[in-house]
Design a protein around this motif. Sequence first.
Motif, PDB file in Angstrom:
ATOM      1  N   GLY A 134       0.809  -1.214   0.000  1.00  0.00           N
ATOM      2  CA  GLY A 134       0.000   0.000   0.000  1.00  0.00           C
ATOM      3  C   GLY A 134       0.835   1.253   0.000  1.00  0.00           C
ATOM      4  N   MET A 135       0.133   2.351  -0.114  1.00  0.00           N
ATOM      5  CA  MET A 135       0.761   3.669  -0.106  1.00  0.00           C
ATOM      6  C   MET A 135       0.657   4.226   1.317  1.00  0.00           C
ATOM      7  SD  MET A 135       2.150   5.465  -2.595  1.00  0.00           S
ATOM      8  CE  MET A 135       1.274   5.283  -4.148  1.00  0.00           C
ATOM      9  N   THR A 136       1.746   4.715   1.828  1.00  0.00           N
ATOM     10  CA  THR A 136       1.701   5.297   3.173  1.00  0.00           C
ATOM     11  C   THR A 136       1.099   6.700   3.097  1.00  0.00           C
ATOM     12  OG1 THR A 136       3.837   6.389   3.055  1.00  0.00           O
ATOM     13  CG2 THR A 136       3.827   4.055   3.714  1.00  0.00           C
ATOM     14  N   PRO A 137       0.703   7.267   4.224  1.00  0.00           N
ATOM     15  CA  PRO A 137       0.154   8.628   4.203  1.00  0.00           C
ATOM     16  C   PRO A 137       1.115   9.640   3.592  1.00  0.00           C
ATOM     17  CG  PRO A 137      -0.329   7.558   6.293  1.00  0.00           C
ATOM     18  CD  PRO A 137       0.579   6.627   5.540  1.00  0.00           C
ATOM     19  N   ALA A 138       2.427   9.372   3.708  1.00  0.00           N
ATOM     20  CA  ALA A 138       3.400  10.309   3.135  1.00  0.00           C
ATOM     21  C   ALA A 138       3.613  10.060   1.647  1.00  0.00           C
ATOM     22  CB  ALA A 138       4.740  10.186   3.875  1.00  0.00           C
ATOM     23  N   ALA A 224      -0.595  -1.024  10.462  1.00  0.00           N
ATOM     24  CA  ALA A 224      -0.807   0.376  10.829  1.00  0.00           C
ATOM     25  C   ALA A 224       0.431   1.149  10.395  1.00  0.00           C
ATOM     26  CB  ALA A 224      -1.019   0.513  12.333  1.00  0.00           C
ATOM     27  N   VAL A 225       0.214   2.267   9.749  1.00  0.00           N
ATOM     28  CA  VAL A 225       1.325   3.155   9.424  1.00  0.00           C
ATOM     29  C   VAL A 225       1.182   4.377  10.329  1.00  0.00           C
ATOM     30  CG1 VAL A 225       2.535   4.467   7.654  1.00  0.00           C
ATOM     31  CG2 VAL A 225       1.342   2.359   7.041  1.00  0.00           C
ATOM     32  N   LEU A 226       2.082   4.495  11.281  1.00  0.00           N
ATOM     33  CA  LEU A 226       2.003   5.571  12.261  1.00  0.00           C
ATOM     34  C   LEU A 226       2.864   6.733  11.792  1.00  0.00           C
ATOM     35  CD1 LEU A 226       2.485   3.304  15.411  1.00  0.00           C
ATOM     36  CD2 LEU A 226       0.336   3.990  14.306  1.00  0.00           C
ATOM     37  N   THR A 227       2.274   7.892  11.730  1.00  0.00           N
ATOM     38  CA  THR A 227       3.009   9.072  11.271  1.00  0.00           C
ATOM     39  C   THR A 227       3.453   9.894  12.479  1.00  0.00           C
ATOM     40  OG1 THR A 227       1.698   9.133   9.253  1.00  0.00           O
ATOM     41  CG2 THR A 227       2.890  11.150   9.846  1.00  0.00           C
ATOM     42  N   VAL A 228       4.745  10.081  12.578  1.00  0.00           N
ATOM     43  CA  VAL A 228       5.287  10.887  13.669  1.00  0.00           C
ATOM     44  C   VAL A 228       4.976  12.352  13.365  1.00  0.00           C
ATOM     45  CG1 VAL A 228       7.367  11.490  14.965  1.00  0.00           C
ATOM     46  CG2 VAL A 228       7.144   9.207  13.934  1.00  0.00           C
TER      47      VAL A 228
END
Lengths: 441, 170
Positions: A134-138, A224-228
Amino acid sequence: MNPKIEDELRAGLRAYTRDVTASPVLAAAVRRRQRRRTRLTLVAVPVAVAVLLVAGTGVLPRGGAPGPAPVPAAADEALLTRPTEGDLAGRADYLDAMVRVFLEGVRPRTAFGSVPAAPAGTERVGEPHVLWAGMTPAGNPSGVVVQKERTPTGTVIAIGYVGGGPYLAAVSRGGDLAGVFLSGQELLVVDRGEPLAWSYRHTYEPGGGIRLIETPVRFRDGVAVLTVPEGVDAGSVELVRPGGPPGTSRLLRLGNDPGTGPAGVRLAWGGGRDGFGESLWPVAGADRWPDPGPATREDYTPRRDQLRAAFHGPVDALPTDLPVTGWAEDLWYAYGATPDGRRLVATDLAAAGDPSRAYVVLTDDAGRSTVTAGGPIGRGDSVPVRVRLPDGQGWLVAAKGSALSWRTGTGPWTTAGTDAALLPATATEVRADTDPATPLR
Amino acid sequence: MRDEAGFTSFVHERSTGLLRTAVLLAGGDRGHAEDLLQGVLERMYAHWDRIDGPEAYARRALAHAAVNRWRTRRRRPELPLLDPDAGGPVPGDGAAAVDLRDALVRALLTLPPRQRAVLVLRYFDDLPEAEVARALGCSVGTVKSAASRGLATLRERSGHLELSLPGGTR
């Protein structure tokens, strides 16, 4: 001189060594080897000595000891048959690329560090399976590849974390990593069937322990892709099991860790003649040191290791999610005794990149200790250390190199010594030399 | 009686930091870095109760051992993590700052051991010049000149990348 070069060099050296970790059994290995060497010297028997340093074993949690695997490794078997999920799951070419990256261990040429290799003698069992793509939020196309492996010590499930590029960010074997940073700001976590929480903020307990402010990890499509958040040092991010009593053992291992977290700032009050060493300052009742013992004792000046043990033992035992102790060269210790006869030792400690706080350990003759922590120390404070001791035992104050005095209300000033002092509980103001008064509260 | 808990605590808390220093001092050679650190810790364990300032002691001992080790070995360090002979950065394969840092580290790992040790202690361990001098058994003036020469070399070898930094420094 070009300061930019120096800054870039600093950053480069830190990045280059970020994946270097010492073995958690190093102390035992050193001790065993040294003892064996001593024995060999005595009996002259040649014995092969094992060196237990472990190379490239991944990243240990910043708390120090290795964190436990989030779930039993056997549970990862289920990952092998889970359908591929994620918004790129339908892209066969991309899935193929991720498998290739996983199998070949592709790394970007500009990356520092290396992905630890599989143990010698490891064989693949079956084919790699893409668990998520998948594509991460970034906006980084990423993925997770799982592979069953047979190692000399048993069967494990390897989980490869593939980041944008694509490149192999890290491989977890037997569940030794709970999450992997794809970049400095994104942490990829695989849903392995156990609730997890993450944190990048914390609070201090009255006794000086630290509690993480936790946010549940919400999985979607199996990850889960956690964005700092912007402005947050990724080194301060922790992944933990939610709830439960505080303790650094809750910290789970993270792979491709961008750093060891921000460094706190301590009072640089050590400084022996060689620039290291410690400053040892007696305050009231210092003749209680070392602890009451044989009447033949002639020297009542405690050795630094006695103070260190008296201080760090109780502080190390604090219930805390993040370690609040640590070694440094610029240490100072104030020591003495409270009016009720408890031995006192204090210094300042910085934790989790925060300004340091003064910690005071009081220990009675039965060996029972209590730890009291002051608030964050202001660098520009005239009297930086001001800690109200429990049970009405007064105030510990300290300001290196300054003559300290105190008063109650508008009464006369009373001198209290240099560097550090124990003030009565009734004191309301303290001052260093002729500086303006600092209220005690 | 030996302060076993103190030694264990020291190793647990500081060994990773010391190993990182050792890896740099050893020119990126992880195996030799581990040997260096293990040797230093063994000596410290044997004399633990007599060591004041264990971290400073360890860093001094590491630097001393690394410089003398390489002086004796007269061999190029292995570079398991980065290849100093590799070409320049791959266009579009990372930010310019990363490329510059990469180049600086590559260059540092190829410096003579003593010059490298000065830069590692000064800019990785952030030791003051006086303590670097003490660790390496030389004068502060020697440290200053070695640092200056080392940085000049790094600057020279990374110059083309430095130009590419946003808001470049030249």
